[in-house]
Every structure is written in C-alpha cells, then in structure tokens.
Design a protein around this motif. Structure first.
Motif: not given
Length: 348
Positions: A160-163, A168-169, A200-201
């Motif tokens: 989730g964080v990587d999505v 963002s990138a 994730v939040a």
C-alpha cells in the motif's frame, strides 16, 4: 443511518452505542443478496484449509475476474492496469471518467478479503470501484496487494505504501485524461482493506513530505481484533454473520507473523500509542449485523482520545460487506456519506 462526528478532544465515546443492536434473528435481506452472500461464504469456507493455506484453484471458480478496459462503460468510466513493481507482482487498477472540468480527488482503494482472498480485478471489486469513481467524482486507484498466507504481515502494508510512492513519483498513467489533485488524496478500504488503509495512513503520515497529501481515510467496516471475544462477536455468532469467529481467526492466523496472537499491533490497534501526529481525518463505517463492530467503535474512540477528527457512520441493519450490493438502500446511503466526507475534507 446514524452519523456522529468529532474533532479535537471532544469527549464522545462511540462504545456507548455497542448495546443498541441486541437481536438474534437474521437480518432481512433480498433473496438476491442472500444468495450472493451464501455463495461467497460457502466459497470462503471451502478454500480456507485447516493447515492455514488457501485452495486458490478452487476459489478461482467463485472469484470471477474482470479485465481492465479502455472503452468506457455505460456510465463513462474506464480502467487501466498499472505495474508498480513487477518483481513482486504489485500493480493497481485505475478507474477514471472520460472528462472533468476541474481537478478530481484521488481515492486509493484497498480491497477486503481477509488479507487472503480477492484481487483488484475481482468482478465484485471492479464493479464497486467503478461505482465509487462515478458517484464520488474521483479517480480511484485500486491496490492489488500480495495475499496471505504466502505473503504475511507486513507485505500488504508495504504494498500500500509503495503504491502511494509510485503515484507520488510517476503520477497517473497517460491514458487517464482527466486532471487530478494529489493534495486531495484519500485512502479507503473495506474489511481487511480498511485495516491496511489505517496502517498505510499511519506510515505515510510519519514519512517525509510528498506531493501526495492524505486528506482523509475511509474505513468501511475495518477488520480489527484481539484475543478478547467482544459482546458483538458472541451475540452474532450463528446469526448468519458474514464474518464469524472461525473465519476471522483463520484470517488472522494466515496474515500475522508465525506464532503471533490476535493482540499483535496489526490487529489490536485500539491501544496504539504512537499514532502519527499528521494522521488524517477518518470516517469509520459500522454495521449492526457485523461481528467486528465493537472493535470498530473502539478504534474510533482511540482516534478521538488522541485528538484526531473522526466520523462514525452507523447502519443498524447492515451486514458485513453490505456496500458491495448496490440493490441495498444502505449501500446508496453509504456512497452519499462517502462523497460528503470527501468534499468536506478536500480543502488543504
């Protein structure tokens, strides 16, 4: 539908509502919904093996997959799959309208399934995200995270964080022709996906600055728990509950680290001491026929005690996963409440 709101340090404890739904008779549902729920829970019971593994071949017969399609559906929503990390099979499905006259918010959605079942391409989830795209007036990014027990905690949280990092990138794919506003990004999830969205939040709010601003989290009957058996778990056992204690316990054993019990911080978040200062406003949806409801109210109470803005939306007649059935009146009311939450939390 009952709605309560709180921000800052208001002393409102949603646990006081826990005794409102004292009934033992099954909920009144249309036959079409009863049949779908029966088929789903039967499939779950058949594929959850006693040794903690999943019979994925058997589940594939029940879990129909919908392809992404650039051709808009009858409501003008189209979809595209985006690779995030091919080395571990991480991808997301992006749902967008054909046009927009203003930048749209982005809803990053995490599907349920007890951490172990379903995908972003499951027909049930594809249809639900299409509906959210259409009715929330947002671009929806549905996360296809790795499943347990093959990939235990914290794999789903990492995904989730990587999505979010990828978004963002790299932004959205070029074939998403509508403008978006990444300062109005919402994390949302149902059941186990609600659990993942919370964690994730929490991670994202503790991380470095990013073009993505989490404007809110929307947790649809999030899957939290602990070793304690709550009043709702005991009262609703055997009343046709979608999530009973046996199914829930199996999911925790599949997801949590080997040897961990249900008081692990991934499950038992109501005692969380290190909630990030920047944790965004939250909307927590509770159903009166959901065995997880006491944990959900305790979670909302924890946010309030820590000074976070939280809105609890209760549906006294709702089963777990009611939002997946648009023929239910409460499902429509929920989407309206979600849209109001997104609109009210869209200002930077």
């Amino acid at each position: 539908m009952t709605l309560t709101e709180s921000g800052g340090m208001e002393n409102k404890d949603p646990e006081t509502a826990a005794g409102k739904h004292r009934r033992l008779s099954p909920p009144a549902l249309p036959w079409s919904v009863r049949l779908q729920v029966f088929s789903l829970v039967t499939a779950v019971d058949l594929v959850q093996r006693a040794d903690g593994t999943v019979n994925r071949f058997l589940f594939s017969f029940a879990d129909r997959q919908a392809p992404a399609t650039a051709r808009p559906d009858a409501h003008g929503v189209r979809s595209a799959d985006v690779a995030v990390d091919a080395s571990r099979g991480l991808w997301a499905r992006v749902f967008s309208p054909l046009s927009a006259d203003r930048p749209l918010p982005v809803v990053v959605y995490v599907h349920g399934g007890g951490f172990a079942l379903l995908t972003a391409a499951s027909t049930l989830m594809d249809a639900m995200c299409r509906r959210f795209c259409r009715e929330l007036g947002a671009v929806v990014v549905s996360v296809n995270y790795r499943l347990a027990p093959e990939h235990r905690f914290p794999a789903a949280y990492d995904d989730g964080v990587d999505v979010l990092r990828h978004l963002s990138a790299s932004g959205l794919p070029a074939d998403v022709a509508v403008p978006v506003d990444l300062s109005r990004c919402f994390l949302a999830g149902d059941s186990a996906g609600g659990n993942i969205a919370h964690h994730v939040a929490q991670r994202w709010a503790s991380s470095v600055s990013s073009p993505i601003r989490l404007a809110g989290v929307i947790l649809l009957q999030p899957f939290f728990g602990g070793e304690e058996r709550t009043e709702a778990e005991l009262r609703l056992e055997g009343v046709g509950a979608v999530v009973n204690m046996r199914r829930a316990d199996w999911c925790w054993r599949a997801f949590l680290p080997e040897g961990a019990d249900r008081n692990h911080p991934a499950a038992h978040v109501t005692d969380e001491a290190d909630l990030a200062e920047g944790f965004p406003p939250a909307m927590v949806v509770v159903g009166g026929y959901d065995t997880l409801q006491d944990w959900q109210r305790r979670y909302a109470a924890t946010l309030r005690r820590k000074g976070k803005a939280v809105q609890v939306v209760e549906f006294p007649e709702a089963i777990h996963s009611f939002y997946a059935f648009p023929e239910l009146a409460d499902s429509g009311k929920l989407v309206a409440a979600m849209r109001a939450f997104v609109e009210s939390n869209s200002d930077a």
